[in-house]
Design a protein around this motif. Structure first.
Motif, PDB file in Angstrom:
ATOM      1  N   VAL A 253       0.262  18.629   0.313  1.00  0.00           N
ATOM      2  CA  VAL A 253      -0.315  19.903  -0.101  1.00  0.00           C
ATOM      3  C   VAL A 253      -1.397  19.729  -1.167  1.00  0.00           C
ATOM      4  N   ASN A 254      -2.453  20.565  -1.064  1.00  0.00           N
ATOM      5  CA  ASN A 254      -3.498  20.599  -2.086  1.00  0.00           C
ATOM      6  C   ASN A 254      -2.910  21.105  -3.403  1.00  0.00           C
ATOM      7  N   ALA A 255      -3.390  20.556  -4.513  1.00  0.00           N
ATOM      8  CA  ALA A 255      -2.911  20.935  -5.855  1.00  0.00           C
ATOM      9  C   ALA A 255      -1.402  20.773  -5.972  1.00  0.00           C
ATOM     10  N   GLY A 256      -0.852  19.781  -5.256  1.00  0.00           N
ATOM     11  CA  GLY A 256       0.599  19.568  -5.280  1.00  0.00           C
ATOM     12  C   GLY A 256       1.029  18.402  -6.143  1.00  0.00           C
ATOM     13  N   GLY A 257       0.089  17.794  -6.854  1.00  0.00           N
ATOM     14  CA  GLY A 257       0.454  16.722  -7.779  1.00  0.00           C
ATOM     15  C   GLY A 257       0.189  15.324  -7.264  1.00  0.00           C
ATOM     16  N   LYS A 258      -0.618  15.193  -6.188  1.00  0.00           N
ATOM     17  CA  LYS A 258      -0.890  13.851  -5.641  1.00  0.00           C
ATOM     18  C   LYS A 258      -1.615  12.976  -6.662  1.00  0.00           C
ATOM     19  N   THR A 259      -2.647  13.543  -7.300  1.00  0.00           N
ATOM     20  CA  THR A 259      -3.412  12.759  -8.278  1.00  0.00           C
ATOM     21  C   THR A 259      -2.546  12.368  -9.468  1.00  0.00           C
ATOM     22  N   MET A 260      -1.697  13.307  -9.908  1.00  0.00           N
ATOM     23  CA  MET A 260      -0.840  12.989 -11.048  1.00  0.00           C
ATOM     24  C   MET A 260       0.205  11.939 -10.693  1.00  0.00           C
ATOM     25  N   LEU A 261       0.691  11.940  -9.432  1.00  0.00           N
ATOM     26  CA  LEU A 261       1.603  10.881  -9.004  1.00  0.00           C
ATOM     27  C   LEU A 261       0.890   9.534  -9.044  1.00  0.00           C
ATOM     28  N   LEU A 262      -0.362   9.521  -8.575  1.00  0.00           N
ATOM     29  CA  LEU A 262      -1.167   8.294  -8.615  1.00  0.00           C
ATOM     30  C   LEU A 262      -1.338   7.811 -10.055  1.00  0.00           C
ATOM     31  N   LYS A 263      -1.685   8.736 -10.958  1.00  0.00           N
ATOM     32  CA  LYS A 263      -1.867   8.365 -12.369  1.00  0.00           C
ATOM     33  C   LYS A 263      -0.540   7.943 -12.995  1.00  0.00           C
ATOM     34  N   SER A 264       0.561   8.550 -12.546  1.00  0.00           N
ATOM     35  CA  SER A 264       1.877   8.185 -13.083  1.00  0.00           C
ATOM     36  C   SER A 264       2.215   6.739 -12.753  1.00  0.00           C
ATOM     37  N   ILE A 265       1.919   6.326 -11.515  1.00  0.00           N
ATOM     38  CA  ILE A 265       2.208   4.940 -11.105  1.00  0.00           C
ATOM     39  C   ILE A 265       1.395   3.957 -11.947  1.00  0.00           C
TER      40      ILE A 265
ATOM     41  N   LEU B 107      -3.458  -4.134  -9.658  1.00  0.00           N
ATOM     42  CA  LEU B 107      -2.956  -2.839  -9.207  1.00  0.00           C
ATOM     43  C   LEU B 107      -4.122  -1.855  -9.205  1.00  0.00           C
ATOM     44  N   VAL B 108      -4.369  -1.234  -8.041  1.00  0.00           N
ATOM     45  CA  VAL B 108      -5.507  -0.332  -7.881  1.00  0.00           C
ATOM     46  C   VAL B 108      -4.995   1.059  -7.501  1.00  0.00           C
ATOM     47  N   GLY B 109      -5.571   2.081  -8.081  1.00  0.00           N
ATOM     48  CA  GLY B 109      -5.268   3.460  -7.711  1.00  0.00           C
ATOM     49  C   GLY B 109      -6.545   4.165  -7.279  1.00  0.00           C
ATOM     50  N   VAL B 110      -6.553   4.726  -6.055  1.00  0.00           N
ATOM     51  CA  VAL B 110      -7.752   5.377  -5.509  1.00  0.00           C
ATOM     52  C   VAL B 110      -7.424   6.831  -5.213  1.00  0.00           C
ATOM     53  N   ASP B 111      -8.148   7.748  -5.840  1.00  0.00           N
ATOM     54  CA  ASP B 111      -7.934   9.170  -5.618  1.00  0.00           C
ATOM     55  C   ASP B 111      -8.945   9.679  -4.593  1.00  0.00           C
ATOM     56  N   GLU B 112      -8.455  10.386  -3.554  1.00  0.00           N
ATOM     57  CA  GLU B 112      -9.317  10.912  -2.483  1.00  0.00           C
ATOM     58  C   GLU B 112     -10.167   9.781  -1.891  1.00  0.00           C
ATOM     59  N   ILE B 113      -9.492   8.902  -1.147  1.00  0.00           N
ATOM     60  CA  ILE B 113     -10.136   7.670  -0.701  1.00  0.00           C
ATOM     61  C   ILE B 113     -11.337   7.919   0.213  1.00  0.00           C
TER      62      ILE B 113
ATOM     63  N   ILE C  17      -3.426  -7.841  -3.655  1.00  0.00           N
ATOM     64  CA  ILE C  17      -3.863  -6.631  -4.344  1.00  0.00           C
ATOM     65  C   ILE C  17      -2.982  -5.475  -3.884  1.00  0.00           C
ATOM     66  N   LYS C  18      -2.436  -4.754  -4.847  1.00  0.00           N
ATOM     67  CA  LYS C  18      -1.529  -3.628  -4.568  1.00  0.00           C
ATOM     68  C   LYS C  18      -2.311  -2.332  -4.789  1.00  0.00           C
ATOM     69  N   ILE C  19      -2.271  -1.420  -3.780  1.00  0.00           N
ATOM     70  CA  ILE C  19      -3.137  -0.238  -3.821  1.00  0.00           C
ATOM     71  C   ILE C  19      -2.332   1.028  -3.535  1.00  0.00           C
ATOM     72  N   ALA C  20      -2.520   2.027  -4.376  1.00  0.00           N
ATOM     73  CA  ALA C  20      -1.992   3.377  -4.128  1.00  0.00           C
ATOM     74  C   ALA C  20      -3.176   4.310  -3.928  1.00  0.00           C
ATOM     75  N   VAL C  21      -3.158   5.098  -2.846  1.00  0.00           N
ATOM     76  CA  VAL C  21      -4.279   5.997  -2.561  1.00  0.00           C
ATOM     77  C   VAL C  21      -3.758   7.397  -2.278  1.00  0.00           C
ATOM     78  N   THR C  22      -4.591   8.390  -2.557  1.00  0.00           N
ATOM     79  CA  THR C  22      -4.290   9.769  -2.156  1.00  0.00           C
ATOM     80  C   THR C  22      -5.334  10.204  -1.136  1.00  0.00           C
TER      81      THR C  22
ATOM     82  N   VAL D 226       0.844  -1.199   0.000  1.00  0.00           N
ATOM     83  CA  VAL D 226       0.000   0.000   0.000  1.00  0.00           C
ATOM     84  C   VAL D 226       0.878   1.248   0.000  1.00  0.00           C
ATOM     85  N   LEU D 227       0.505   2.217  -0.838  1.00  0.00           N
ATOM     86  CA  LEU D 227       1.184   3.511  -0.878  1.00  0.00           C
ATOM     87  C   LEU D 227       0.139   4.588  -0.574  1.00  0.00           C
TER      88      LEU D 227
END
Length: 730
Positions: free
Chosen positions: A307-319, A381-387, A412-417, A301-302
């Motif tokens: 910070v808001n608007a700091g690229g968390k979602t884009m890091l998730l999408k990058s992975i 591999l699962v990516g969850v934005d704003e869990i 199951i491997k999960i990355a969440v913001t 799990v990651l």
């Protein structure tokens, strides 16, 4: 593809597809490692890209049902055949050559390929009938042009002509005229210009036009005849056509990836048989002027905070994007040598807000529905934005903690913001959970779009509000409502982040210094080895020279009995023994207990820690840099050695005569003679014992056989006594 759209990869994949000869799914059947090896080998060669070709699956099915293809459809197959004939002429090697050689094109198919010109038309010289009809068609067109030119020069028509050109409209030659032309010209109107003028075909051309139509009709009959015959040949070779059609797609997959990577300066990475994801300098293709992303997602799990608007979602999408592109061997931007991407059966993004009025589902309910489906899956591999989206964050934190722990057990491997810190705090101690924080620049009051691993990040909601125009007094009131204790907690979190950043920076600096030392040490080792080999070579050369000199001297002694020859023999032997080149000993690293010199002081190393050492000098303990210490050689007291002096015999010769002596006396004299010869440094002597009954010779040789300093013995040459004398090597 919905997944590509969710990960903002649609435009990037459209660019990749433009390098394909024909559109096809991204997935390549077969072993992905074999595909990767083929691509890496193929990229070493230069070749023309394949021509654009239509999908021919329908045509293959049509042929199997004994259908007849049109010439345009046949030419699509011809383009594939021509490309493989071109590839066979190139000088490929290895597995590429082996694969190309397996594609054996039947002669009947090669013959069909020769029917067509580069535009897909049947060549006139293929059939005499076509040649004749082509000439007739050309003559008829010339006649039409002559008729039109005569009309253009007609005085009656001059007032109605808009221009003096022959226009082509719907495949017919026409004149552009004004209204009222029918008073001077019988013609059919085939079109109107934007200015209201008329395109007309004169009636006088009708006979020629009918003739042209007849010629074209007869040509079409011949073309149909060829289509029928070729389709029959294709049916007989249907298995080959299906095979070569698939082979073309396979090669198209390879060449498109190679061309795309070269055009965009991209790398390709083959997924490994695990679930680790380590990205080094990854760049998401949807971002312009991006900052490369580096992240280690080796655990289950990651959790991405900060910070808001700091690229968390884009890091998730990058992975998720990196895993998706690697799964299909699509080139993308990253450091492939330092990156590692595992293999996943499925990649699931839970990113969009699932709220849907039509389906009467809320945001949180939609999220629960998405999570419920995960419990029946594995190797995902699962990516969850704003869990915690759509519900109370404290309640959601406890709920998602249990959900994530259960999903981890199911491979199951999960990355969440998340903007909230409670979930990250609850799971921070878990061995299979990694934390990553988006960083914020306090001085510039803006996100850095960089990430730090191992900490929980502060959200900077108040700072973000001010940055986007919320009045300062409103933000201050919000801070007061938030509370002093919560503010201090955020400060502690940020201070922890700052200390972690400083530690990482120092670690990076030390790693750089360590790498430099390693390189210098490697250079010194190479230089030492080179010098050692040079000395060894020179030593071998000198020893060989002296060995050859000794051998020559020995030959001289055997050839002629003179004391002078023996003298030179012993001189050469002594010189050979004296040629010993001392090899340079390797420099051993300093260790505890070694005597060292620090500046002008002598001391002893007590202990070593990293790049520093603790030494004792004159009763004082000092901590000094290790690189400022030099090994000191402490003089040792010489022990008195007992010396035995052996006097050199006054009379010394290299021969001994034992004639007339009994065996006991002869052995006693031989023993003393050998001892004297050894003291004198002789390495070869001559003993005369005569032949007689042979008893004396046997006694002497038995003694020589057991003497520790005798290397060997043999009969002397005939001119030096033959069997009555023995040469002894010491």
């Amino acid at each position: 593809m919905d997944l590509a759209k969710s990960l903002d990869l649609t435009q990037f994949l459209d660019e990749f597809n433009s390098f394909l000869a024909r559109e096809k799914p991204l997935f390549m059947e077969g072993d992905i490692n074999l595909h990767y090896k083929f691509i890496k080998e193929l990229e070493n060669y230069s070749f023309n890209p394949p021509p654009k070709v239509k999908n021919l699956d329908t045509q293959i099915v049509h042929l199997k049902k004994q259908g007849i293809l049109g010439l345009d459809e046949i030419f699509e197959f011809v383009k594939i055949i021509r490309y493989f004939l071109y590839l066979k002429k190139l000088r490929f090697e290895g597995m590429v050559k082996e694969w190309i050689d397996q594609i054996e094109i039947p002669q009947s198919i090669k013959d069909i390929e020769d029917y067509f010109d580069k535009n897909g038309k049947i060549k006139d010289d293929v059939d005499e009938r076509l040649q004749s009809l082509a000439r007739a068609l050309k003559d008829n067109k010339d006649s039409i042009r002559q008729k039109l030119r005569s009309l253009l020069n007609s005085s009656k028509l001059q007032n109605y002509l808009v221009d003096r050109q022959i226009h082509y409209l719907s495949g017919e030659e026409a004149l552009l005229v004004r209204g009222g032309f029918n008073h001077v010209l019988k013609a059919s109107i085939v079109g109107r210009s934007s200015s209201g003028f008329f395109y007309v075909v004169p009636e006088v051309l009708r006979e020629l036009k009918d003739k042209e139509a007849g010629i074209l009709s007869r040509m079409e009959e011949i073309f149909y005849e060829y289509s029928k015959n070729i389709s029959s040949i294709f049916l007989k070779n249907i298995k080959f056509l299906a095979f070569v059609n698939r082979a073309f797609d396979r090669f198209d997959h390879y060449q498109a990836r190679i061309a795309f990577a070269k055009a965009k300066n991209l790398d390709m990475i083959v997924p490994k048989n695990d679930d680790k994801i380590i990205l080094k300098d990854f760049v998401h293709p949807a971002i312009s002027n991006p900052k490369p992303v580096s992240v280690d997602f080796s655990k289950k799990v990651l959790i991405i905070t900060g910070v808001n608007a700091g690229g968390k979602t884009m890091l998730l999408k990058s992975i998720l994007s990196a895993a998706f592109l690697a799964k299909y061997l699509i080139p993308f931007k990253l450091d492939a040598r330092k990156s590692h991407i595992g293999r996943f059966k499925e990649i699931i993004p839970i990113i969009e807000d699932p709220q849907n009025v039509k389906n009467d589902i809320s945001t949180f309910a939609g999220r629960m529905l998405a999570f419920s489906k995960l419990f029946s899956k594995s190797n995902v591999l699962v990516g969850v934005d704003e869990i915690e989206l759509g519900t109370d964050s404290d309640e959601a934190a406890s709920l998602f903690k249990v959900i994530l722990e259960e999903l981890m057990k199911r491979d199951i491997k999960i990355a969440v913001t998340t903007h909230h810190k409670r979930l990250a705090a609850l799971m921070a101690s878990h061995d299979e959970v990694e934390l990553v924080a988006a960083l914020y620049d306090e001085k510039k009051s803006e996100p850095t779009y960089t990430f730090l691993q191992g900490i929980i990040g502060k959200s900077y909601a108040f700072e973000t509000a001010k940055r986007y125009g919320i009045p300062i007094n409103i933000v201050k009131r919000a801070i007061e409502e938030y509370g002093e204790d919560q503010a201090k907690l955020s400060e502690l979190i940020e201070r922890g982040s700052e200390l972690e950043r400083e530690l990482r920076a120092r670690q990076k600096e030390l790693e750089s210094e360590h790498e430099q030392v390693r390189r210098l040490r490697s250079l010194l080792e190479d230089e030492r080895h080179s010098l050692f080999m040079e000395i060894k070579s020179e030593k071998e050369r000198l020893q060989k020279s002296f060995t050859e000199a000794i051998e020559e001297a020995k030959k001289a002694i055997k050839a002629k009995e003179t004391k002078e020859a023996h003298k030179f023999l012993n001189i050469a032997h002594k010189k050979a023994k004296s040629v010993k080149i001392k090899e340079k000993e390797p420099i051993e690293p300093l260790k505890a207990g070694d005597s060292v010199r620090y500046r002008k002081n002598l001391g002893t190393i007590i202990s070593i820690k990293g790049k520093e050492a603790f030494i004792e000098c004159d009763g004082m303990r000092l901590r000094v840099p290790l690189n400022e210490l030099k090994r000191a050689r402490v003089p040792q007291k010489k022990k008195k050695e007992s010396v035995v002096k052996v006097s050199r015999p006054k009379k010394l010769g290299m021969t001994l005569d034992l004639h007339g002596l009994r065996a006991e006396e002869a052995i006693e004299k031989t023993d003393k003679f050998i001892s004297d010869a050894l003291i004198a440094g002789f390495d070869e002597v001559l003993i005369y014992h005569g032949i007689g009954s042979g008893k004396l010779a046997r006694a002497i040789r038995e003694f020589l056989k057991n003497h520790p300093k005798v290397k060997s013995y043999t009969d002397a040459p005939p001119h030096m006594g033959g069997h009555g004398a023995t040469i002894v090597e010491l």
